[in-house]
Design a protein around this motif. Structure first.
Motif, mmCIF file in Angstrom:
data_model
loop_
_atom_site.group_PDB
_atom_site.id
_atom_site.type_symbol
_atom_site.label_atom_id
_atom_site.label_comp_id
_atom_site.label_asym_id
_atom_site.label_seq_id
_atom_site.Cartn_x
_atom_site.Cartn_y
_atom_site.Cartn_z
ATOM 1 N N GLN B 353 -11.357 -1.761 -19.752
ATOM 2 C CA GLN B 353 -10.544 -0.591 -20.098
ATOM 3 C C GLN B 353 -10.830 0.579 -19.149
ATOM 4 N N THR B 354 -12.059 0.653 -18.655
ATOM 5 C CA THR B 354 -12.412 1.700 -17.689
ATOM 6 C C THR B 354 -11.852 1.376 -16.304
ATOM 7 N N ALA B 355 -11.687 0.082 -16.033
ATOM 8 C CA ALA B 355 -11.341 -0.336 -14.675
ATOM 9 C C ALA B 355 -9.842 -0.354 -14.402
ATOM 10 N N PHE B 356 -9.001 -0.534 -15.451
ATOM 11 C CA PHE B 356 -7.571 -0.656 -15.125
ATOM 12 C C PHE B 356 -6.948 0.672 -14.663
ATOM 13 N N MET B 390 1.450 0.713 -17.798
ATOM 14 C CA MET B 390 0.292 0.237 -18.562
ATOM 15 C C MET B 390 0.494 -1.170 -19.141
ATOM 16 N N ALA B 391 1.666 -1.430 -19.691
ATOM 17 C CA ALA B 391 1.914 -2.743 -20.303
ATOM 18 C C ALA B 391 1.837 -3.857 -19.268
ATOM 19 N N ALA B 392 2.320 -3.564 -18.045
ATOM 20 C CA ALA B 392 2.269 -4.571 -16.981
ATOM 21 C C ALA B 392 0.818 -4.896 -16.599
ATOM 22 N N TYR B 393 -0.081 -3.975 -16.882
ATOM 23 C CA TYR B 393 -1.511 -4.212 -16.636
ATOM 24 C C TYR B 393 -2.192 -4.859 -17.854
ATOM 25 N N ASP B 394 -1.443 -5.202 -18.878
ATOM 26 C CA ASP B 394 -1.979 -5.752 -20.134
ATOM 27 C C ASP B 394 -2.786 -4.733 -20.941
ATOM 28 N N PHE B 395 -2.570 -3.453 -20.673
ATOM 29 C CA PHE B 395 -3.222 -2.414 -21.464
ATOM 30 C C PHE B 395 -2.141 -1.443 -21.984
ATOM 31 N N PRO B 396 -1.298 -1.894 -22.918
ATOM 32 C CA PRO B 396 -0.224 -1.032 -23.417
ATOM 33 C C PRO B 396 -0.789 0.121 -24.243
ATOM 34 N N TYR B 397 -0.037 1.215 -24.290
ATOM 35 C CA TYR B 397 -0.482 2.347 -25.124
ATOM 36 C C TYR B 397 0.228 2.340 -26.457
ATOM 37 N N GLY B 398 -0.342 3.070 -27.409
ATOM 38 C CA GLY B 398 0.290 3.258 -28.704
ATOM 39 C C GLY B 398 0.386 4.741 -29.004
ATOM 40 N N LEU B 399 1.388 5.115 -29.796
ATOM 41 C CA LEU B 399 1.503 6.508 -30.226
ATOM 42 C C LEU B 399 1.501 6.520 -31.743
ATOM 43 N N GLN B 400 0.485 7.157 -32.309
ATOM 44 C CA GLN B 400 0.380 7.244 -33.759
ATOM 45 C C GLN B 400 0.799 8.642 -34.207
ATOM 46 N N GLU B 401 1.837 8.680 -35.014
ATOM 47 C CA GLU B 401 2.271 9.957 -35.606
ATOM 48 C C GLU B 401 1.434 10.122 -36.865
ATOM 49 N N ARG B 402 0.499 11.079 -36.853
ATOM 50 C CA ARG B 402 -0.415 11.195 -37.998
ATOM 51 C C ARG B 402 0.199 12.116 -39.052
ATOM 52 N N ASP B 403 -0.300 11.995 -40.291
ATOM 53 C CA ASP B 403 0.299 12.728 -41.419
ATOM 54 C C ASP B 403 0.441 14.204 -41.097
ATOM 55 N N SER B 404 1.686 14.702 -41.132
ATOM 56 C CA SER B 404 1.947 16.101 -40.819
ATOM 57 C C SER B 404 3.381 16.410 -41.244
ATOM 58 N N ALA B 405 3.727 17.683 -41.223
ATOM 59 C CA ALA B 405 5.087 18.095 -41.576
ATOM 60 C C ALA B 405 6.097 17.394 -40.672
ATOM 61 N N TYR B 406 5.739 17.252 -39.402
ATOM 62 C CA TYR B 406 6.644 16.619 -38.440
ATOM 63 C C TYR B 406 6.930 15.170 -38.825
#
Lengths: 412, 412
Positions: B353-356, B390-406
């Motif tokens: 994870q540090t190297a990609f 990132m996905a092409a490197y096999d390290f896809p990202y995620g976006l977590q919408e955490r509990d909030s008014a939004y």
């Protein structure tokens, strides 16, 4: 008596300052690898003629032999880490001089079953040479500190006076010492503590002989006088090797347990996991060092933490068996209070408690109250003169009659 | 692109094997103090012409400059412990070559108030020289691993796309990794982990600027995607120094917290108490060594524990603020599963994870999608091309919408 003290660490310094208060000592040569350290102790003692200093490499038997000759000493006292025992022990023999140590030569684990079977045991190297010492009329008094040492004297005393039949002799050691600012202080030689605690603990049983277990095995709570209940575990220690050689009365089992405490055990396990307990040299940026030597060099020096320490340490011998047909359980012990040891001897409790028995034993040898040839543990000698002198050394013993049929009968 | 990789440890090896799967790389010189280690990695890659090996002393700028010339490389990638950063950074500059590292130059604690005030900060040495790099038309891309690195790209992305106003940007890193047979395994560079965890953690606040606290302060439970709640503490890290230089939108506070775990914290505190975390040389049996170098040499090598490890590690950027007039809280993250990393890259999760990211950034530089001169953190560059690849490197990202008014408003 003229003494050549090899190794003037914390215990060495305490030996010199305790001996300084007694009348049997004519001279004690303070010999250390670090000459400045020897001079530091010499300066504290304030009598350079009685306490000459010498630089010595404990691995170099020839240097030791020359010092024996130069000063015409009666006994070589080994105050070094036990890794140097063979060379000092052999050098005393070659020089035709008596010898004393506080830890016996080291064990080597069984190559296939290190946590089941004994292999080279503590002191094997020394006892294998007993006949040679005997033949030459020399004495090597091995294991002459507090544990081993005083604890073995207690075992002999209990054997001779307190029991008709013995089941178990167990050395039990613990404390409530606290050092301000430290969570995992080494209270005693760092190198030796790691060695003792991580080596496979040894147990003796009549039917099985000596055998080993996993480090930190045999957890039990032992209620110590003046300290209270302490969690203890099996630790490799000389008493388990010495007691069965000398004592019997049906003795079934010999153990040694030490109250290390949860945090200290975790720290030691971590050192082992991180490879830092190892004595095998590793290459670090072009130089070779033994990781354990590095720990011993960097960890807070137990010889200097005394003023920050409070509490008491208890060393002693717990014996179960029968007397006058009744079950009996006793604990013969010595409690050292750190602040008192600092006041009287300017030495922390664990170090002072380790240092007084060899001095007392030297006095008994000097006065002819203890006499022997060959390689002998403290069990060989009459325990009474040792125990009688303890109070005069400010280390009185206590005898706890623990709950048993015998205690009940005494009450009635 | 021709790369000179200085330091072929765990991360260095992973950089080479990840880059090997991409088409932008013409050559990567594997240079290490330990030539055999470089050869080991070269052999695994199986293409010695593309991956020549060289012996190099990272402290010797002249050697580095000669290698830059010999191979005509476009960029020097620093894969060493950050203690070598100055010399490699300066050597690249002298050689007129671009530079990239994954950890910035080290901090020095405030002499009087180490746990209150910042003094020499992470990367100060580098940013002080920014104008010289600018003038020479060279780029030093500093902090280009996963944290710092990917986490800074995430911060820029959140800043540009997800918030109108920002309160706090906090990097949050934790895992549920387990290593069979170990209770306190180092999952990443031993030297750097000790440095990071025992240095005074740094925090940035709009009103106070950069300031420090006690190690292991700021304990909080952070619920990580795919891993669950993890106990985290403040740790000194580059993102806290980089983010406020580039991002604003009212940003009030920047922090870094890492989920070390109770046992690991205890182990580190013990190392510190025992003097083993120190980098100052001590004399041990006639040789001089840095105790921390000894720990790094003896502890189980994080580069080799991969096959025994199971679990996931999560790196990411947590941001709070407002979007469209509503309170919003998000976590942009990357989850690396150890067994998958072992399968795809033959490298354990934390190392892979540090190297990609540095490889991905090299690709963006090679393709002209990222362009700059001077000394720059990843926040300087457009985050979109990084995140798209990132996905092409096999390290896809995620976006977590955490509990909030939004989040509530989105649901409705």
């Amino acid at each position: 008596m003229k003494v050549l003290l090899i190794g003037v660490g914390g215990v060495g310094e305490a030996i010199a300052s305790i001996a300084d208060k007694r009348d049997f000592l004519e001279m004690m040569v303070l010999a250390d690898y670090n000459l400045n350290r020897a001079k530091e102790v010499q300066a504290k003692l304030g009598n350079p003629e009685k306490y000459p200093v010498e630089q010595v490499d404990a691995r170099d038997g020839k240097q030791i032999q020359e010092l024996v000759k130069k000063y015409g000493v009666n006994i070589v006292v080994n105050g070094c880490e036990p890794a140097f025992n063979e060379s000092i022990f052999d050098a005393a023999f070659e020089a035709g001089c008596n010898y004393m140590d506080m830890a016996m030569t080291l064990s080597h684990p069984h190559p296939e079953a290190p946590y089941e079977k004994s292999h080279v045991k503590l002191g094997d190297y020394q006892f294998e040479r007993a006949q040679k010492w005997e033949d030459k009329g020399l004495l090597a008094l091995v294991g002459s500190g507090v544990e081993p040492g005083m604890a073995d004297v207690f075992a002999r005393y209990a054997h001779d006076h307190l029991f008709d039949e013995i089941d178990e002799i167990g050395i039990r050691d613990g404390n409530n010492l606290q050092v301000e600012g430290y969570t995992v202080p080494f209270g005693f030689s760092i190198w030796t503590t790691i060695e003792e605690c991580l080596n496979p603990p040894v147990i003796w049983e009549r039917d099985k002989g000596w055998y080993t277990t996993e480090p930190f095995s045999g957890e039990e709570i032992f209620d110590l006088p003046e300290v209270g209940p302490v969690e203890m575990v099996n630790v490799e220690h000389e008493e388990v090797l010495l007691v069965p050689r000398y004592l019997d009365k049906g003795l079934k089992r010999v153990t040694f347990k030490f109250g290390l405490g949860r945090d200290f055990i975790t720290m030691l396990k971590n050192l082992q996991e991180l490879g830092l307990a190892s004595t095998e040299k590793v290459k670090v940026n072009g130089v070779e060092v033994s990781p354990r030597d590095v720990v011993a060099a960097t960890a807070p020096n137990p010889a200097y933490i005394g003023p920050k320490m409070t509490g008491k340490t208890v060393a002693g011998t717990w014996v179960t068996g029968r007397k006058d047909g009744l079950d009996r359980e006793i604990y013969l012990y010595q409690v050292a209070d750190n602040q008192e040891c600092m006041k009287i001897y300017n030495s922390q409790a664990v170090v002072a408690q380790t240092a007084f028995p060899p001095v007392l034993m030297m006095e008994l040898l000097a006065k002819g109250l203890w006499k022997a040839t060959g390689v002998q543990g403290p069990e060989f000698f009459p325990p009474e003169p040792f125990m009688e002198l303890m109070a005069a050394y400010d280390f009185p013993y206590g005898l706890q009659e623990r709950d048993s049929a015998y205690k009940e009968a005494q009450k009635a």
